[in-house]
Design a protein around this motif. Structure first.
Motif, short mmCIF file in Angstrom:
data_model
loop_
_atom_site.label_atom_id
_atom_site.label_comp_id
_atom_site.label_asym_id
_atom_site.label_seq_id
_atom_site.Cartn_x
_atom_site.Cartn_y
_atom_site.Cartn_z
N THR A 145 -11.18 -0.73 5.21
CA THR A 145 -10.89 0.30 6.22
C THR A 145 -12.17 1.03 6.65
OG1 THR A 145 -8.64 0.68 5.40
CG2 THR A 145 -9.66 2.50 6.58
N ASP A 204 -4.41 5.40 -0.09
CA ASP A 204 -3.35 4.68 0.63
C ASP A 204 -3.98 3.82 1.72
OD1 ASP A 204 -4.17 6.86 2.16
OD2 ASP A 204 -2.18 7.34 2.91
N PHE A 222 -7.11 2.85 11.38
CA PHE A 222 -6.12 1.85 10.94
C PHE A 222 -6.52 0.52 11.58
CE2 PHE A 222 -3.27 5.67 10.70
CZ PHE A 222 -2.82 5.53 9.39
N HIS A 223 -7.61 -0.06 11.09
CA HIS A 223 -8.22 -1.18 11.82
C HIS A 223 -7.31 -2.40 11.89
CE1 HIS A 223 -8.98 -2.50 7.74
NE2 HIS A 223 -9.65 -3.56 8.14
N ASP A 224 -6.44 -2.55 10.89
CA ASP A 224 -5.59 -3.72 10.86
C ASP A 224 -4.30 -3.52 11.68
OD1 ASP A 224 -5.54 -6.37 9.88
OD2 ASP A 224 -3.91 -5.83 8.51
N ILE A 282 0.87 -1.19 0.00
CA ILE A 282 0.00 0.00 0.00
C ILE A 282 0.91 1.23 0.00
CG2 ILE A 282 -1.82 1.26 1.22
CD1 ILE A 282 -2.68 -1.28 2.56
N PRO A 283 0.61 2.24 -0.83
CA PRO A 283 1.44 3.43 -0.82
C PRO A 283 1.52 4.03 0.59
CG PRO A 283 -0.28 3.60 -2.49
CD PRO A 283 -0.50 2.32 -1.77
N ARG A 284 2.64 4.68 0.90
CA ARG A 284 2.84 5.17 2.26
C ARG A 284 2.13 6.49 2.51
NH1 ARG A 284 8.35 2.68 1.40
NH2 ARG A 284 8.16 0.70 2.51
N GLN A 285 1.66 7.11 1.45
CA GLN A 285 0.86 8.33 1.59
C GLN A 285 -0.13 8.41 0.43
OE1 GLN A 285 0.46 10.30 4.07
NE2 GLN A 285 2.15 9.49 5.30
N PRO A 286 -1.20 9.20 0.60
CA PRO A 286 -2.18 9.32 -0.48
C PRO A 286 -1.58 10.04 -1.69
CG PRO A 286 -2.66 10.86 1.29
CD PRO A 286 -1.55 9.99 1.78
N LEU A 332 -6.18 0.29 3.11
CA LEU A 332 -6.45 -1.14 3.00
C LEU A 332 -7.93 -1.37 2.70
CD1 LEU A 332 -5.20 -4.00 3.55
CD2 LEU A 332 -5.85 -3.67 5.95
N GLY A 359 -6.34 7.60 11.15
CA GLY A 359 -5.59 8.04 9.98
C GLY A 359 -6.32 9.18 9.28
N LEU A 360 -5.56 9.89 8.44
CA LEU A 360 -6.10 11.06 7.75
C LEU A 360 -5.47 11.12 6.36
CD1 LEU A 360 -7.70 13.74 8.02
CD2 LEU A 360 -5.56 14.78 8.80
N SER A 361 -6.28 11.06 5.32
CA SER A 361 -5.76 11.11 3.95
C SER A 361 -6.49 12.18 3.15
CB SER A 361 -5.94 9.75 3.25
OG SER A 361 -5.09 8.79 3.83
N ARG A 369 3.28 9.72 10.63
CA ARG A 369 1.96 9.29 10.16
C ARG A 369 1.77 7.79 10.41
NH1 ARG A 369 0.22 14.20 7.46
NH2 ARG A 369 -1.70 13.03 7.29
N1 SAM Z 1 -2.34 9.16 5.00
C1 SAM Z 1 -2.64 8.41 6.21
C2 SAM Z 1 -2.24 9.21 7.44
O1 SAM Z 1 -1.33 10.03 7.31
O2 SAM Z 1 -2.83 9.00 8.47
C3 SAM Z 1 -1.99 7.06 6.21
C4 SAM Z 1 -0.48 7.07 6.26
S1 SAM Z 1 0.13 5.52 6.77
C5 SAM Z 1 1.84 5.82 6.80
C6 SAM Z 1 -0.12 4.57 5.31
C7 SAM Z 1 0.07 3.11 5.58
O3 SAM Z 1 -0.91 2.66 6.49
C8 SAM Z 1 -0.11 2.25 4.36
O4 SAM Z 1 1.09 2.15 3.64
C9 SAM Z 1 -0.54 0.91 4.95
O5 SAM Z 1 0.58 0.10 5.23
C10 SAM Z 1 -1.19 1.29 6.26
N2 SAM Z 1 -2.65 1.13 6.26
C11 SAM Z 1 -3.54 1.63 5.39
N3 SAM Z 1 -4.80 1.30 5.74
C12 SAM Z 1 -4.70 0.60 6.89
C13 SAM Z 1 -5.63 -0.01 7.77
N4 SAM Z 1 -6.94 0.04 7.55
N5 SAM Z 1 -5.15 -0.69 8.85
C14 SAM Z 1 -3.83 -0.75 9.10
N6 SAM Z 1 -2.89 -0.20 8.31
C15 SAM Z 1 -3.32 0.47 7.21
#
Ligand code: SAM
Length: 222
Positions: free
Chosen positions: A128, A123, A61-63, A21-25, A125, A99-101, A90
């Motif tokens: 979510t 970005d 980030f439920h997972d 999954i990309p690390r940011q949107p 899962l 989380g916030l995208s 983040r």
């Molecule tokens: N843009 C958001 C933020 O800043 O809050 C997310 C940034 S975070 C670094 C992005 C990562 O969160 C992804 O690469 C993925 O590995 C993880 N991720 C995304 N959705 C998720 C979920 N529902 N549960 C757990 N991890 C998740």
């Protein structure tokens, strides 16, 4: 104090596992997601939203909830070697796992009475839970000249090469773009430089295998 929060909808995403999954949107524009709101929300709840080009999506980030949280984390941008305070990052491993995208809004639909909000560059899962949605207001929120701490500029991308027998010919243009843009982000853990290692990534039902040699990702199969 405890506060009870209910999700307002759920994300459908091509990313069915965390790896890749990309690390940011917006780093992978081809990653289209759809937020389906719960049945109690009608089109009235999104009236006016389609006039905005970007939306803020707050989610859980439920997972990562079961993995807990840490006061200091190792951001991938620092090669996974240096620790920073969780509130300076983040990271999903934060106290409330929120989380916030910021995502480009494509359209808002009504499918059999359910509100669907389509965005690019997710970005997130698959599955979510979404906690809130707000419009992005550039005149208050855009700060392009602001200092960004230890996060300077966009990360380097990998070049992409397909092995002839990889099955690339069977892919639609959209799917090929999604796979290429996702792998170009270099999903490997920050500290890994093992050219012979084969990585696997599930994306939109495809099981993509690749290796990274220098600055090039070689896609072996999909
Ligand atoms: N843009 C958001 C933020 O800043 O809050 C997310 C940034 S975070 C670094 C992005 C990562 O969160 C992804 O690469 C993925 O590995 C993880 N991720 C995304 N959705 C998720 C979920 N529902 N549960 C757990 N991890 C998740």
């Amino acid at each position: 104090m405890q506060h009870l929060i209910h999700s307002i909808g759920v994300v459908s995403s091509p990313y069915t596992q965390k790896f890749g999954i990309p690390r940011q949107p917006q780093l992978v524009p081809a990653a289209k997601i759809c937020i389906t709101l719960n049945p109690e929300f009608s089109m009235d709840s999104v009236r006016g939203l389609d006039g905005f080009e970007y939306i803020w999506v707050q989610f859980l980030f439920h997972d990562a909830v079961a993995e807990g949280w840490a006061e200091m984390v190792r951001p991938p941008r620092l090669g996974g070697k240096k620790k920073m305070g969780v509130f300076a990052t983040r990271s999903p491993h934060r106290p409330n796992h929120m989380g916030l995208s910021l995502l480009p809004l494509e359209r808002v639909d009504n499918l059999n009475g359910r509100v669907q909000i389509w965005c690019k560059g997710g970005d997130l899962l698959d599955g979510t839970p979404v906690l809130d949605i707000k419009p992005y207001i550039p005149f208050v929120e855009a700060k392009p000249d602001a200092q960004a701490g230890f996060v300077s500029g966009a990360p380097e991308k990998l070049a992409i090469e397909w092995q002839p027998e990889s099955g690339v010919g069977q892919l639609s243009t959209e799917m090929r773009e999604l796979i290429e843009q996702s792998i170009a982000q270099d999903p490997r853990p920050a500290y890994q430089e093992i050219p012979e290692r084969v990585y696997g990534m599930e994306i939109a039902g495809f099981d993509v295998k690749f290796r990274v040699v220098g600055n090039t990702a070689v896609i072996l199969s999909c």
